[in-house]
Design an enzyme around this catalytic site. Structure first.
Site, short mmCIF file in Angstrom:
data_model
loop_
_atom_site.label_atom_id
_atom_site.label_comp_id
_atom_site.label_asym_id
_atom_site.label_seq_id
_atom_site.Cartn_x
_atom_site.Cartn_y
_atom_site.Cartn_z
N ILE A 62 -7.69 0.92 -4.11
CA ILE A 62 -7.57 -0.14 -4.86
C ILE A 62 -7.06 -1.25 -3.85
CG2 ILE A 62 -5.54 0.26 -5.96
CD1 ILE A 62 -6.47 -1.47 -8.36
N SER A 63 -7.54 -2.50 -3.80
CA SER A 63 -6.94 -3.39 -2.72
C SER A 63 -5.92 -4.44 -3.35
CB SER A 63 -8.08 -4.55 -2.55
OG SER A 63 -9.25 -3.76 -1.83
N ALA A 64 -5.14 -5.07 -2.80
CA ALA A 64 -4.01 -5.97 -3.19
C ALA A 64 -4.68 -6.69 -4.05
CB ALA A 64 -3.25 -6.29 -1.91
#
Length: 520
Positions: A62-64
């Site tokens: 999951i990206s920032a």
């Protein structure tokens, strides 16, 4: 202020994103607040759910949050719209759910991921979020004095598919109609961008990391020319290569994403949404209105009364077939089937907007090209000056070495300057080997005097020594390294030449040497 917006709760995380200027759109802000990130982080990483950083464990990534802020604002999402949204490399499903909160339930959402582990995690996370959202809405409705059916939460149509996002078939399923919004959750190449952007419908927007750049690709809206081409292509073949001039590209920022997995190369078909009476409320308003009119007219007489201005019978086609047949026919229609055709004026207006957008994009590209050219020319000038300085220093040391060797041979009887025959022989060989390199015809034509090096940036100088040559004689106490540093400082150059400082004994043996190639 990216990476500095972490919090201890979802509300605190969003507050920090807003405070740090990463979220400027109120609709995007509300979308983040309604989707709790804790449901989507990999299992065992719940303690990091509200950190503004990417999280990866196994095949789940999951990206920032600050990356999603930029992406969602660039996608131009309007609440209450009826769009089709495609997330290639959907991962945890976090961004897709936020997009659904912004657009609303009348839009259609697809996610494609080749990683089975990530797909299973996504489906579980979305189900948990739906459960929490429904229970929260139910509790709010129970406590509200104005509880009615309008307050009940409507879940959108979401489909998460196991497949290869780089091999989506453009001539089958929902791809035939095209997607209004596309996001790629991993880095793709320029050639892959050209392939994926073909899936955009006219006026659609795609945001994707291409190499090290986060790009926004917009397909031009429907115009008179494209409308004619669409009609012609519908009678021949659906799988057509859209002209690259129909797209504009904008660089949003620099990013670093892992590459989108391309193997295994399995063909992937995005299934079309099938209309039914149960999901009728999730379709666009134009579709609902047309369907309602069609089914209501079915109850009327098949033969309509004669109208005076038209002395002929009007046939009510909707009444010519049973309701069950119409329901079956409608199940094959697309969400945009009953959208009204644009008028000639509207098509021309969109064409004008397209030309303005393209002109703006070309002006931006021209400005970026000029800026890059200016930086390259500046860098080239600095490198040329550095090369000239290095050449002049090398020539000085060459003359210095010759003088030392000559003095050593002449004074071999003295103890101070005595040189062994081996040193003399190796030094003479070195001098002969470097002579052609330092004093060949091409380099001799280069003027390496300090005055010539400074004339590009010293037009305002009042010094009258432009024609002087820099030279050293036996009375000069300035070492080679010190003189070179002075050259660079006078020229405002960022290069610092560090030469080996000659000893006092050797400096006294240096004869007058001119840097100008005319004297070499």
């Amino acid at each position: 202020m990216a990476w500095r917006s972490s919090g201890t709760t979802n509300a605190e995380l969003v507050d920090n994103l807003v405070q740090n200027g990463l979220i400027s759109n109120s609709d995007v802000e509300q979308g983040f607040r309604r989707v709790d990130r804790k449901h989507f982080v990999p299992k065992g990483c719940e303690d990091e759910a509200y950190s503004d950083s990417p999280i990866k464990r196994g095949g789940v990534h999951i990206s920032a949050p600050h990356i999603y802020c930029t992406v969602l604002e660039a996608l131009d999402l309007t609440p209450g719209s009826s769009l089709s949204f495609l997330n290639i490399g959907s991962g945890s499903g976090y961004l897709t759910c936020i997009a659904s909160e912004i657009l609303g339930p009348k839009s259609l959402y697809y996610g494609v991921d080749i990683n089975k582990e990530a797909l299973n995690h996504c489906q579980e996370a979305v189900a948990a979020w739906h459960t929490e959202s429904s229970s929260t809405t139910h509790n709010n409705n129970t406590n509200s004095s104005n509880n009615n059916n309008d307050n009940n939460r409507t879940l959108p149509l979401m489909y998460f598919i196991h497949g290869n996002g780089l091999n989506i078939q453009p001539d089958a399923g929902e791809s035939v109609v095209g997607f209004d919004r596309i996001y790629a959750g991993a880095a793709i190449s320029s050639s892959q961008q050209k392939k994926i952007q073909q899936l955009l419908s006219p006026g659609g927007v795609m945001v994707a990391p291409v190499g090290s750049e986060l790009r926004k690709i917009t397909r031009m809206p429907m115009t008179t020319a494209t409308a004619t081409a669409t009609v012609q292509s519908s009678n021949t073949s659906i799988d057509i290569d859209i002209d690259s001039d129909d797209f504009t590209t904008q660089i949003i920022s620099g990013v670093h994403f892992a590459s989108l997995v391309s193997l295994p190369r399995k063909n992937t078909i995005i299934p079309s949404a099938q209309w039914s009476t149960t999901n009728h409320h999730l379709y666009p308003a134009s579709f609902q209105k047309a369907t309602k009119t069609l089914l209501l007219c079915r109850n009327s007489n098949a033969i309509q009364p004669i109208v005076e201005e038209r002395p002929r019978d009007k046939m009510n086609l909707s009444a010519s077939l049973p309701k069950e047949v119409w329901l079956h026919i409608l199940s094959f229609t697309t969400r945009k089937w009953f959208e009204p055709k644009l008028s000639e004026v509207e098509l021309l207006r969109r064409e004008n907007e397209m030309m303005r957008l393209r002109l703006s994009q070309e002006q931006s590209n021209l400005s970026q090209t000029r800026h890059a050219l200016s930086r390259a020319e500046s860098r080239n000038r600095l490198l040329q000056r550095q090369n000239q300085i290095h050449l002049s220093v090398a020539r000085r040391f060459h003359h210095h070495l010759e003088n030392m060797l000559l003095h050593g041979i002449d004074s071999s009887s003295t103890e101070e300057f005595s040189l062994s025959p081996e040193i003399v022989s190796s030094t003479q060989s070195l001098i002969e080997q470097t002579r052609n390199t330092l004093f060949n015809a091409e380099l001799s034509r280069m003027d390496v005097s300090f005055e010539m090096m400074e004339e590009d940036e010293s037009d305002s100088d009042d010094d009258d020594d432009d024609d002087e040559e820099m030279s050293f004689d036996s009375d000069t106490n300035l070492s080679v390294a010190e003189s070179d540093s002075a050259m660079v400082a006078d020229d405002n150059s960022s290069f610092i030449i560090q030469g080996q400082q000659s000893s006092a004994e050797n400096a006294r043996q240096v004869r007058t040497v001119s840097i100008s190639s005319a004297d070499l």
